[in-house]
Scaffold this motif. Structure first.
Motif, PDB file in Angstrom:
ATOM      1  N   GLY A   3      -5.407  -3.400   3.099  1.00  0.00           N
ATOM      2  CA  GLY A   3      -6.682  -4.085   2.893  1.00  0.00           C
ATOM      3  C   GLY A   3      -7.371  -3.588   1.635  1.00  0.00           C
ATOM      4  O   GLY A   3      -7.107  -2.477   1.146  1.00  0.00           O
ATOM      5  N   TRP A   4      -8.267  -4.411   1.086  1.00  0.00           N
ATOM      6  CA  TRP A   4      -8.870  -4.090  -0.207  1.00  0.00           C
ATOM      7  C   TRP A   4      -9.749  -2.855  -0.160  1.00  0.00           C
ATOM      8  O   TRP A   4      -9.786  -2.073  -1.121  1.00  0.00           O
ATOM      9  CB  TRP A   4      -9.670  -5.287  -0.720  1.00  0.00           C
ATOM     10  CG  TRP A   4      -8.782  -6.301  -1.371  1.00  0.00           C
ATOM     11  CD1 TRP A   4      -8.437  -7.519  -0.866  1.00  0.00           C
ATOM     12  CD2 TRP A   4      -8.089  -6.151  -2.601  1.00  0.00           C
ATOM     13  NE1 TRP A   4      -7.575  -8.160  -1.717  1.00  0.00           N
ATOM     14  CE2 TRP A   4      -7.348  -7.344  -2.799  1.00  0.00           C
ATOM     15  CE3 TRP A   4      -8.020  -5.151  -3.563  1.00  0.00           C
ATOM     16  CZ2 TRP A   4      -6.540  -7.541  -3.925  1.00  0.00           C
ATOM     17  CZ3 TRP A   4      -7.225  -5.335  -4.684  1.00  0.00           C
ATOM     18  CH2 TRP A   4      -6.508  -6.519  -4.854  1.00  0.00           C
ATOM     19  N   ARG A   5     -10.472  -2.648   0.909  1.00  0.00           N
ATOM     20  CA  ARG A   5     -11.324  -1.455   0.983  1.00  0.00           C
ATOM     21  C   ARG A   5     -10.476  -0.187   0.908  1.00  0.00           C
ATOM     22  O   ARG A   5     -10.810   0.761   0.184  1.00  0.00           O
ATOM     23  CB  ARG A   5     -12.140  -1.482   2.273  1.00  0.00           C
ATOM     24  CG  ARG A   5     -13.026  -0.250   2.445  1.00  0.00           C
ATOM     25  CD  ARG A   5     -13.861  -0.351   3.711  1.00  0.00           C
ATOM     26  NE  ARG A   5     -14.796  -1.466   3.650  1.00  0.00           N
ATOM     27  CZ  ARG A   5     -15.660  -1.774   4.623  1.00  0.00           C
ATOM     28  NH1 ARG A   5     -15.689  -1.028   5.731  1.00  0.00           N
ATOM     29  NH2 ARG A   5     -16.473  -2.794   4.493  1.00  0.00           N
ATOM     30  N   THR A   6      -9.379  -0.167   1.643  1.00  0.00           N
ATOM     31  CA  THR A   6      -8.509   1.000   1.620  1.00  0.00           C
ATOM     32  C   THR A   6      -7.828   1.141   0.271  1.00  0.00           C
ATOM     33  O   THR A   6      -7.635   2.263  -0.228  1.00  0.00           O
ATOM     34  CB  THR A   6      -7.456   0.898   2.737  1.00  0.00           C
ATOM     35  OG1 THR A   6      -8.120   0.778   4.000  1.00  0.00           O
ATOM     36  CG2 THR A   6      -6.556   2.115   2.750  1.00  0.00           C
ATOM     37  N   ARG A   7      -7.454   0.024  -0.357  1.00  0.00           N
ATOM     38  CA  ARG A   7      -6.819   0.099  -1.678  1.00  0.00           C
ATOM     39  C   ARG A   7      -7.762   0.721  -2.703  1.00  0.00           C
ATOM     40  O   ARG A   7      -7.346   1.540  -3.532  1.00  0.00           O
ATOM     41  CB  ARG A   7      -6.406  -1.300  -2.130  1.00  0.00           C
ATOM     42  CG  ARG A   7      -5.270  -1.907  -1.318  1.00  0.00           C
ATOM     43  CD  ARG A   7      -5.088  -3.372  -1.641  1.00  0.00           C
ATOM     44  NE  ARG A   7      -4.161  -4.011  -0.712  1.00  0.00           N
ATOM     45  CZ  ARG A   7      -4.064  -5.329  -0.539  1.00  0.00           C
ATOM     46  NH1 ARG A   7      -4.846  -6.146  -1.243  1.00  0.00           N
ATOM     47  NH2 ARG A   7      -3.199  -5.808   0.319  1.00  0.00           N
ATOM     48  N   ILE A   8      -9.029   0.326  -2.651  1.00  0.00           N
ATOM     49  CA  ILE A   8     -10.016   0.917  -3.571  1.00  0.00           C
ATOM     50  C   ILE A   8     -10.166   2.394  -3.294  1.00  0.00           C
ATOM     51  O   ILE A   8     -10.212   3.227  -4.224  1.00  0.00           O
ATOM     52  CB  ILE A   8     -11.366   0.186  -3.441  1.00  0.00           C
ATOM     53  CG1 ILE A   8     -11.220  -1.265  -3.945  1.00  0.00           C
ATOM     54  CG2 ILE A   8     -12.454   0.921  -4.215  1.00  0.00           C
ATOM     55  CD1 ILE A   8     -12.439  -2.119  -3.685  1.00  0.00           C
ATOM     56  N   TRP A   9     -10.206   2.756  -2.020  1.00  0.00           N
ATOM     57  CA  TRP A   9     -10.307   4.173  -1.658  1.00  0.00           C
ATOM     58  C   TRP A   9      -9.113   4.953  -2.168  1.00  0.00           C
ATOM     59  O   TRP A   9      -9.255   6.070  -2.702  1.00  0.00           O
ATOM     60  CB  TRP A   9     -10.417   4.304  -0.148  1.00  0.00           C
ATOM     61  CG  TRP A   9     -10.355   5.731   0.315  1.00  0.00           C
ATOM     62  CD1 TRP A   9     -11.382   6.619   0.367  1.00  0.00           C
ATOM     63  CD2 TRP A   9      -9.200   6.440   0.774  1.00  0.00           C
ATOM     64  NE1 TRP A   9     -10.936   7.838   0.827  1.00  0.00           N
ATOM     65  CE2 TRP A   9      -9.606   7.757   1.081  1.00  0.00           C
ATOM     66  CE3 TRP A   9      -7.854   6.081   0.959  1.00  0.00           C
ATOM     67  CZ2 TRP A   9      -8.718   8.711   1.557  1.00  0.00           C
ATOM     68  CZ3 TRP A   9      -6.976   7.040   1.426  1.00  0.00           C
ATOM     69  CH2 TRP A   9      -7.403   8.332   1.733  1.00  0.00           C
ATOM     70  N   LEU A  10      -7.910   4.405  -2.051  1.00  0.00           N
ATOM     71  CA  LEU A  10      -6.706   5.076  -2.527  1.00  0.00           C
ATOM     72  C   LEU A  10      -6.745   5.272  -4.042  1.00  0.00           C
ATOM     73  O   LEU A  10      -6.383   6.345  -4.550  1.00  0.00           O
ATOM     74  CB  LEU A  10      -5.462   4.271  -2.137  1.00  0.00           C
ATOM     75  CG  LEU A  10      -5.101   4.261  -0.642  1.00  0.00           C
ATOM     76  CD1 LEU A  10      -4.003   3.252  -0.366  1.00  0.00           C
ATOM     77  CD2 LEU A  10      -4.670   5.645  -0.173  1.00  0.00           C
ATOM     78  N   ALA A  11      -7.193   4.237  -4.782  1.00  0.00           N
ATOM     79  CA  ALA A  11      -7.263   4.338  -6.235  1.00  0.00           C
ATOM     80  C   ALA A  11      -8.271   5.398  -6.669  1.00  0.00           C
ATOM     81  O   ALA A  11      -8.006   6.208  -7.574  1.00  0.00           O
ATOM     82  CB  ALA A  11      -7.617   2.980  -6.837  1.00  0.00           C
ATOM     83  N   VAL A  12      -9.441   5.394  -6.017  1.00  0.00           N
ATOM     84  CA  VAL A  12     -10.467   6.394  -6.348  1.00  0.00           C
ATOM     85  C   VAL A  12      -9.973   7.797  -6.018  1.00  0.00           C
ATOM     86  O   VAL A  12     -10.168   8.747  -6.794  1.00  0.00           O
ATOM     87  CB  VAL A  12     -11.774   6.085  -5.588  1.00  0.00           C
ATOM     88  CG1 VAL A  12     -12.776   7.225  -5.739  1.00  0.00           C
ATOM     89  CG2 VAL A  12     -12.375   4.782  -6.098  1.00  0.00           C
ATOM     90  N   ALA A  13      -9.309   7.952  -4.883  1.00  0.00           N
ATOM     91  CA  ALA A  13      -8.787   9.259  -4.491  1.00  0.00           C
ATOM     92  C   ALA A  13      -7.719   9.743  -5.465  1.00  0.00           C
ATOM     93  O   ALA A  13      -7.677  10.933  -5.811  1.00  0.00           O
ATOM     94  CB  ALA A  13      -8.222   9.194  -3.074  1.00  0.00           C
ATOM     95  N   LEU A  14      -6.869   8.826  -5.937  1.00  0.00           N
ATOM     96  CA  LEU A  14      -5.816   9.210  -6.874  1.00  0.00           C
ATOM     97  C   LEU A  14      -6.389   9.688  -8.197  1.00  0.00           C
ATOM     98  O   LEU A  14      -6.037  10.766  -8.698  1.00  0.00           O
ATOM     99  CB  LEU A  14      -4.870   8.020  -7.095  1.00  0.00           C
ATOM    100  CG  LEU A  14      -3.726   8.231  -8.091  1.00  0.00           C
ATOM    101  CD1 LEU A  14      -2.859   9.426  -7.691  1.00  0.00           C
ATOM    102  CD2 LEU A  14      -2.878   6.962  -8.185  1.00  0.00           C
ATOM    103  N   VAL A  15      -7.305   8.907  -8.766  1.00  0.00           N
ATOM    104  CA  VAL A  15      -7.890   9.272 -10.060  1.00  0.00           C
ATOM    105  C   VAL A  15      -8.814  10.482  -9.915  1.00  0.00           C
ATOM    106  O   VAL A  15      -8.750  11.441 -10.690  1.00  0.00           O
ATOM    107  CB  VAL A  15      -8.651   8.080 -10.661  1.00  0.00           C
ATOM    108  CG1 VAL A  15      -9.369   8.487 -11.944  1.00  0.00           C
ATOM    109  CG2 VAL A  15      -7.690   6.924 -10.936  1.00  0.00           C
ATOM    110  N   GLY A  16      -9.692  10.446  -8.909  1.00  0.00           N
ATOM    111  CA  GLY A  16     -10.634  11.544  -8.714  1.00  0.00           C
ATOM    112  C   GLY A  16      -9.934  12.852  -8.396  1.00  0.00           C
ATOM    113  O   GLY A  16     -10.298  13.913  -8.923  1.00  0.00           O
ATOM    114  N   GLY A  17      -8.915  12.797  -7.543  1.00  0.00           N
ATOM    115  CA  GLY A  17      -8.177  14.004  -7.204  1.00  0.00           C
ATOM    116  C   GLY A  17      -7.453  14.582  -8.405  1.00  0.00           C
ATOM    117  O   GLY A  17      -7.375  15.810  -8.572  1.00  0.00           O
TER     118      GLY A  17
END
Length: 223
Positions: A115-129
């Motif tokens: 789902g899009w909400r989780t996809r955005i969370w994954l992208a933010v976590a990848l870049v932020g981490g």
């Protein structure tokens, strides 16, 4: 048995001017077998992957274990520990279907879109981490470019978690990891792992299409 373990730990072979550890090759083969099992939704993928993680942990701390390649890739080594932890979680999750319903867990595991909400969370976590871990890994003496090592660590963590949650998108995270991992590993002298990452790249794309077509083909989840 101890002699066999000692051989596995120390054995090497040479290609050109590169000295390669056999346990690097064997560890990556276990990783490839785990990926194949994951694509086919087999529960044995998790314990097989753990064996590869243990072997590769000792490989990527070359300076610590005094291997022919004395380069430390802290992100690569650290992710092996994370893999073990997340793999235990995934193993339990995939087995839960059989315990709760009596359904064969290989049939119980049904891929799903995040789902899009989780996809955005994954992208933010990848870049932020990656941004957070880069200075940490640099301070600990990881191989340059350190951001690439941090990217690989975060991407591997999120991809393994996504596999445990049965998200189809986890395969695409692996693609992002491979795109950065191949040049980093070649640059650091880990040729066996770099070559295996090339195969992983093609394999993960295949896994994405297999899982995206496999949605809804397994037994329904219990209420």
């Amino acid at each position: 048995m101890l002699d066999g373990l000692r051989w596995l730990f120390d054995a090497t072979f040479t290609i050109g001017d590169q000295t390669i550890l056999w346990r690097e090759v064997i560890g990556n083969l276990f990783g490839l077998a785990s990926a194949l099992g994951g694509m086919r939704r087999k529960v044995w993928a998790w314990p097989v992957g753990i064996v590869g993680n243990v072997l590769l942990f000792t490989v990527f701390l070359g300076a610590v274990f005094h291997t022919p390649n004395a380069t430390n890739l802290l992100g690569q080594a650290g992710r092996q520990l994370v893999f073990i932890i997340v793999s235990v979680y995934g193993w339990v999750q995939w087995q839960r279907g059989k315990r709760r319903t009596g359904i064969d867990p290989n049939e119980y595991i049904r891929p799903r879109w995040a789902g899009w909400r989780t996809r955005i969370w994954l992208a933010v976590a990848l870049v932020g981490g990656t941004l957070v871990l880069t200075p940490v890994f640099r301070a600990l003496g990881s191989y340059e470019p350190v951001w690439a090592d941090a990217w690989i660590f975060m991407g591997s963590l999120l991809a393994t978690y996504g596999m445990a949650k049965r998200w189809v998108e986890f395969w695409l995270i692996w693609v992002a990891v491979d795109l950065v991992g191949v040049p980093l590993l070649f640059g650091a002298g880990y040729w066996a792992s770099a070559i295996m990452y090339v195969f992983y790249g093609a394999f993960t794309l295949t896994g994405f299409f297999v899982w995206s077509r496999g949605r809804g083909t397994a037994a329904p989840l219990p209420a």
